[in-house]
Design a protein around this motif. Sequence first.
Motif, PDB file in Angstrom:
ATOM      1  N   THR A 271       0.871  -1.095   0.047  1.00  0.00           N
ATOM      2  CA  THR A 271       0.177   0.149   0.159  1.00  0.00           C
ATOM      3  C   THR A 271       0.944   1.194   0.028  1.00  0.00           C
ATOM      4  OG1 THR A 271      -1.734  -1.300   1.246  1.00  0.00           O
ATOM      5  CG2 THR A 271      -1.832   1.281   1.204  1.00  0.00           C
ATOM      6  N   LYS A 272       1.966   1.212   0.689  1.00  0.00           N
ATOM      7  CA  LYS A 272       2.731   2.457   0.701  1.00  0.00           C
ATOM      8  C   LYS A 272       3.518   2.684  -0.682  1.00  0.00           C
ATOM      9  CE  LYS A 272       4.791   1.966   5.247  1.00  0.00           C
ATOM     10  NZ  LYS A 272       6.309   1.991   6.256  1.00  0.00           N
ATOM     11  N   ALA A 273       3.903   1.542  -1.350  1.00  0.00           N
ATOM     12  CA  ALA A 273       4.321   1.801  -2.745  1.00  0.00           C
ATOM     13  C   ALA A 273       3.224   2.211  -3.798  1.00  0.00           C
ATOM     14  CB  ALA A 273       4.834   0.228  -3.180  1.00  0.00           C
ATOM     15  N   VAL A 274       1.982   1.871  -3.606  1.00  0.00           N
ATOM     16  CA  VAL A 274       0.958   2.165  -4.477  1.00  0.00           C
ATOM     17  C   VAL A 274       0.619   3.739  -4.144  1.00  0.00           C
ATOM     18  CG1 VAL A 274      -1.471   2.147  -4.854  1.00  0.00           C
ATOM     19  CG2 VAL A 274       0.057   0.105  -5.033  1.00  0.00           C
TER      20      VAL A 274
ATOM     21  N   PHE B 122      -3.453   1.618   7.829  1.00  0.00           N
ATOM     22  CA  PHE B 122      -3.404   1.915   6.409  1.00  0.00           C
ATOM     23  C   PHE B 122      -3.433   3.222   6.085  1.00  0.00           C
ATOM     24  CE2 PHE B 122      -4.526  -2.581   6.370  1.00  0.00           C
ATOM     25  CZ  PHE B 122      -3.809  -3.076   5.458  1.00  0.00           C
ATOM     26  N   LEU B 123      -4.071   4.266   6.786  1.00  0.00           N
ATOM     27  CA  LEU B 123      -4.105   5.648   6.472  1.00  0.00           C
ATOM     28  C   LEU B 123      -2.878   6.192   7.002  1.00  0.00           C
ATOM     29  CD1 LEU B 123      -7.159   4.822   5.822  1.00  0.00           C
ATOM     30  CD2 LEU B 123      -7.663   6.992   6.609  1.00  0.00           C
TER      31      LEU B 123
ATOM     32  N   GLY C 287      -0.779   5.698   3.803  1.00  0.00           N
ATOM     33  CA  GLY C 287      -1.064   6.768   2.576  1.00  0.00           C
ATOM     34  C   GLY C 287      -2.453   6.348   1.947  1.00  0.00           C
ATOM     35  N   ALA C 288      -3.036   5.288   2.683  1.00  0.00           N
ATOM     36  CA  ALA C 288      -4.235   4.653   1.744  1.00  0.00           C
ATOM     37  C   ALA C 288      -5.395   5.795   2.053  1.00  0.00           C
ATOM     38  CB  ALA C 288      -4.739   3.361   2.202  1.00  0.00           C
TER      39      ALA C 288
END
Length: 272
Positions: free
Chosen positions: A71-74, A106-107, A111-112
């Motif tokens: 998720t960090k990468a995306v 996740f947030l 950064g989601a």
Amino acid sequence: MSDGKVTTVKLKEMKQRGEKITVLTCYDYSTAKLLDQAGIEVLLVGDSLGMVLLGYESTLPVTMEDMIIHTKAVSRGTKNALVVADMPFMSYQISVSESVRNAGRFLQEAGANAVKLEGGREIADTVKAINDAGIPVMGHLGLTPQSINKLGGYRVQGRDEETARVILNNALALQDAGVFAIVLECVPAFLARMVTERVDVPTIGIGAGVGCDGQVLVIHDLLGLYSDLSPKFVKRYASLHQEIVEAVTQYKTDVKTGKFPGPEHCFEVEKG
Ligand code: KIV
């Protein structure tokens, strides 16, 4: 779709306007940049990464740490799309407080913009608590791969009246709990259309026909990169499997025959 960051509010407005929502799974920085550039509205960091990236037979072994890294990468590669992270198996089943803490990671760390949970009425309290904490939640009904052992295989759900009614009621329960959208996976098109008409939040179909408010596919399926499973609902838009094998074979031949590297790929010493 207008320019700028996609929000959950914009997705609801798209449903109201009858404008279809495009969603794709995404697991890394470079692909996120490409999908964002193409204007895909939602990038889903799906726990399907366990199968297509990590080679597991199901999504069950995927951990919070796996999901956080991807998720960090995306998030780093995304400007406009809404980034939704899948909460992996056992990260939201133990207690409501642990679920909220995991969703928050996740947030806060990755950064989601939102999280996705599989299940209906039985997770409604958890969905509400996560949503109350300011974390938008996407629901997921029908074929829920984390329950594969209970469902007895990857098969279409909601084919008879009784199970269709359960799915419809679960959609209404998720809506009451505050989800901003619901994925409908592998359900009859008739049922998906009925759910779409009955709920105010957008429905995102995968193997659920054209009557949903949007569609999602696993990016590896769309690009023809993953061939272990080939569900009926997949449409291949490219055959990258073939192209990659050809390119790598050509590289091998060039190296073996001394054709690569050529003079243009080499560095010179300084004059004198
Ligand atoms: O994990 C995933 O990729 C998903 C989509 C197929 C909806 O949940």
